[in-house]
Design an enzyme around this catalytic site. Structure first.
Site, PDB file in Angstrom:
ATOM      1  CG  ASP A  93      20.223 -31.471  27.580  1.00 16.05           C
ATOM      2  OD1 ASP A  93      20.408 -30.373  27.022  1.00 16.05           O
ATOM      3  OD2 ASP A  93      19.145 -32.089  27.527  1.00 16.05           O
ATOM      4  CG  ASP A 143      15.240 -28.975  22.371  1.00 13.18           C
ATOM      5  OD1 ASP A 143      15.844 -30.009  22.031  1.00 13.18           O
ATOM      6  OD2 ASP A 143      15.131 -28.614  23.557  1.00 13.18           O
TER       7      ASP A 143
HETATM    8  C1  DGJ Z   1      16.469 -30.096  25.912  1.00 14.15           C
HETATM    9  C2  DGJ Z   1      17.607 -29.178  25.611  1.00 14.15           C
HETATM   10  O1  DGJ Z   1      18.762 -29.897  25.340  1.00 14.15           O
HETATM   11  C3  DGJ Z   1      17.796 -28.209  26.766  1.00 14.15           C
HETATM   12  O2  DGJ Z   1      18.911 -27.394  26.529  1.00 14.15           O
HETATM   13  C4  DGJ Z   1      16.553 -27.400  26.937  1.00 14.15           C
HETATM   14  O3  DGJ Z   1      16.361 -26.595  25.822  1.00 14.15           O
HETATM   15  C5  DGJ Z   1      15.359 -28.318  27.162  1.00 14.15           C
HETATM   16  N1  DGJ Z   1      15.272 -29.321  26.136  1.00 14.15           N
HETATM   17  C6  DGJ Z   1      14.086 -27.538  27.217  1.00 14.15           C
HETATM   18  O4  DGJ Z   1      12.983 -28.337  27.271  1.00 14.15           O
END
Ligand code: DGJ
Length: 720
Positions: free
Chosen positions: A541, A471
């Site tokens: 997301d 990430d």
């Molecule tokens: C952003 C990601 O897109 C989410 O899926 C998740 O992993 C969060 N970060 C966690 O902080």
């Protein structure tokens, strides 16, 4: 042979699928682009450029010429493809032809992601060397020609042969003329949770520019730009497109000059880039891919999909079905312990899930997002048996184990920051701008790169971990490095990317069996550069089914479904508050790498039954989704429906997926045409209904999708 050199005419014919790219060296040694468009036979064009006019003394012919490498200093007034200043302050560049080489295959780019020939015969390379004899700048344009894939790539090598320092001010990896004007320009725009929406508008005279200066390709604009005929549709019309194999700041330009000719360019963003080149040094630009399609936008996407799956993804997972996973993020956020994870895992296993991914919050003392990034040590209060203990228990249940990291970041409240406060990007004497309570590690520093490689490797070696989610949750605000001299500060962003690529190269090479997924607050770094190292990206997301119809539709302009993470999440959806049926959520998630992002242990019996059926179906169709040809049928940007299909390349089966947005009374059912099926074959769906390929593609299928956000997925198999 996809590269032909016509020695008499001094012309190069690059042929890829339905496209030709024809270059010519004129009598003054200038490299001109005669034709980027429909395939022409080798040697078919006579190199006549007399119709490019001189308008007046204000507009010399040089400003009208279709330069392959336009420069300031050659009488061209648009954006230069190569911009450099020598030690005397001269930034006028004039390049003339020196030599060329043609060879089978394609070389990798040092330190950068790039397309490659997976199989013998996939690619052929042309290198054309040019020189500015006054300044000593040598430029080599390197073209990869992918005949079967239908794409042509270009990167530039700049070598300083002046004997003194030089500064590069800009490099456009692709910058190609398109004859005429009056086209539409298309780009993929967005924001967090609303990535890659299709934006199409008229390209008037002047320049249309999209860019990122965030130190990441970003949510806002994808590194892709296309021109198409005004009448072009998904299935017809001419399209020209460029895409950049790079994950950092970029610019893409569509320019119509005052002689009504167009040009499409993409490369590093010169607002945040310069590079000092010492005598004898070489700079290699990122690679751009160029696609021409005479068959509309789907034709363009088919070429990009082939190129980016077959000739870019290096991972072994390129040719493996991806596991159906449950990710605990939206199920628990930071609030979990081993027992809670195992509770979800037991239910997941019963339903047919194959892997559990533990997301953010397993390390340091991270119970909110305000600490511990950089401290990659398990939190024993949450996981008393450590990662190893959890992994063993998951494997005992029959599940694989995946883990989340955010290696490029550092929390001010972390042991790492207390030990190395200078390891983040920052400007001395200024407050350090935090976003999501975090700072960015300075990956231009080798020590930082090594720390990430070793700390991540140590965790990956500490337990059976089969998947890693990488990430990255903020963009750069102060791309300034404590490790650089003043004249090199504008190199920081690109040095960061080179550092990141070194780290990714090393980690993915050490752990070749791990399935890596990249992520950046969802799809904030969904680009070909990341796909080179990691064969899939978390698309957004936002996993609301209705929003995902738009996001996945737009993403598919450039990226194949096998690159997209697509999960079923809870309702009301956490990003939009919208409630959609479990079936619809599953039908949308089927369009990518399928998984779940909710507390499966809390499902109602009815939802659990639907989930069980969705998983069974996924296991039947995932090879088709990964390997089939993906075609968009109906755009949600233009219709109250979205529809797409996956077609087996041997036409033995197809999956037709249709989705309804808001319903309206007194509207007819949907008559949806499939595309490209074998017209002489007979197909049967799962309910035993049969239909000929001709009827499916010429007439269509009647679909009734009653109510808001409903869906239908039809699996067709050839029976005769
Ligand atoms: C952003 C990601 O897109 C989410 O899926 C998740 O992993 C969060 N970060 C966690 O902080």
């Amino acid at each position: 042979m996809s590269i032909f050199y016509d020695e008499n005419q001094k012309s190069f014919y690059l042929g890829a699928g339905k496209a030709s790219y024809v270059l010519h060296v004129d009598e003054d040694g200038r490299l001109l682009n005669q034709h980027w468009g429909a395939r022409v036979p080798d040697g078919a064009l006579s190199p006549d450029f007399s119709h490019y006019p001189t308008l007046a003394s204000f507009d010399p012919r040089t400003n009208a010429l279709p330069w392959e490498l336009p420069t300031r200093g050659s009488g061209w007034y648009g954006e230069p493809a190569v911009a450099a200043t020598n030690a005397k302050g001269n930034d006028m560049v004039q390049l003339t032809y020196v030599s060329h080489a043609i060879y089978m295959g394609k070389n990798r780019l040092p330190g950068l992601p790039a397309t490659f020939a997976r199989r013998e015969g996939d690619a052929e390379t042309l290198e054309i060397e040019l020189m500015d004899r006054l300044t000593g700048l040598r430029v080599t344009a390197v073209y990869g020609v992918f005949e079967r894939t239908g794409a042509i790539t270009r990167s530039l090598r700049l070598k300083n042969e002046s004997g003194e320092d030089m500064q590069i001010n800009g490099v456009l990896s692709a910058s190609a003329p398109v004859h005429g004007s009056g086209y539409d320009v298309i780009h993929l725009k967005g924001a967090w949770a609303r990535e890659r929406h299709v934006m199409r508008q008229t390209q008037g005279e002047g320049e249309y520019r999209i860019f990122s200066q965030r130190g990441a390709s970003g949510h806002e604009s994808n590194p892709f730009l296309a021109l198409c005929e005004k009448s072009a549709t998904e299935f017809s019309g001419e399209v020209w497109a460029v895409s950049l194999v790079y994950s950092g700041s970029f610019e893409a330009l569509s320019y119509v000059n005052n002689t009504e000719n167009s040009r499409l360019s993409i490369g590093l963003n010169p607002d945040v880039f310069t590079w000092k080149l010492e005598p004898g040094e070489t700079f290699v630009s990122p690679e751009a891919a160029m696609v021409y399609s005479p068959d509309g936008l789907n034709g363009m996407s088919h070429a990009f999909h082939r190129l980016y799956s077959e000739n870019l993804m290096r991972s072994k997972w390129f040719e493996r079905d991806r596991p159906i996973l449950i990710n605990n993020w939206e199920a628990t956020y930071f609030n979990f312990n081993e027992e809670k994870i195992l509770q979800i895992a037991r239910r997941a296993k019963e339903l047919g899930v194959e892997m559990l991914v533990l997301d953010d919050g397993w390390f340091g003392k991270r119970n909110t997002d305000n600490c511990s990034l950089g401290d990659w040590v398990v939190n024993p209060e949450k996981l008393p048996g450590g990662l190893n203990g959890l992994s063993d228990r998951l494997h005992d249940l029959g599940l694989k184990f995946g883990l989340w990291f955010e290696p490029e970041m550092i929390s001010p409240d972390s042991d790492l920051y207390r030990a190395h406060p200078d390891w983040c990007l920052h400007v001395d004497g200024r407050a350090r701008v935090e976003m999501r309570n975090q700072l960015i590690l300075d990956l231009s520093r080798k020590g930082v790169q090594d720390y990430i490689i070793e700390s991540v490797s140590a965790v990956l070696e500490s337990a059976r971990i089969e998947y890693m989610k990488w990430d990255m949750n903020r963009n750069m605000t102060e791309p300034f490095s404590g490790a650089q001299t003043p004249e090199r500060q504008k190199e920081t962003q690109h040095r960061y990317m080179l550092g990141l690529y070194r780290v990714l190269e090393e980690i993915t090479a050490r752990f070749p069996e791990i399935l890596f997924e990249s992520c950046s607050g969802g799809g904030g770094r969904f680009d070909p550069g990341m796909l080179y190292y990691m064969p899939q990206t978390w698309t957004s997301d936002d996993s609301d089914a209705a929003e995902r119809m738009f996001i996945q539709y737009g993403t598919s302009f450039v990226y194949p479904p096998c690159a997209m993470g697509a999960h079923v999440s809870a309702v009301p959806n956490h990003q939009t508050g919208r409630t959609t049926a479990m079936q619809t959520r599953g039908d949308v998630a089927l369009g990518g790498n399928f998984g779940f992002e909710l507390d499966l242990s809390q499902l109602s019996d009815a939802d659990a039954e639907t989930v069980r059926r969705l998983i069974e179906r996924e296991k039947q169709v995932r090879t088709l989704v990964r390997t089939g040809e993906f075609t968009r049928l109906l755009s949600p940007f233009d219709h109250p429906y979205a529809a797409w299909q996956f077609r087996a390349r041997d036409n033995s089966e197809a999956l037709i997926c249709a989705y309804r947005l808001m319903t309206r009374p007194a509207t007819p059912h949907l008559l949806l045409r499939a595309s490209g099926l074998d017209e002489s074959a007979v197909y049967m769906d799962d309910d035993g209904n049969t239909c000929s390929g001709a009827a499916l593609t010429r007439y269509g299928l009647w679909l009734h999708l009653p109510g808001d956000f409903t869906s239908k997925v039809i699996h067709l198999r050839r029976i005769g």
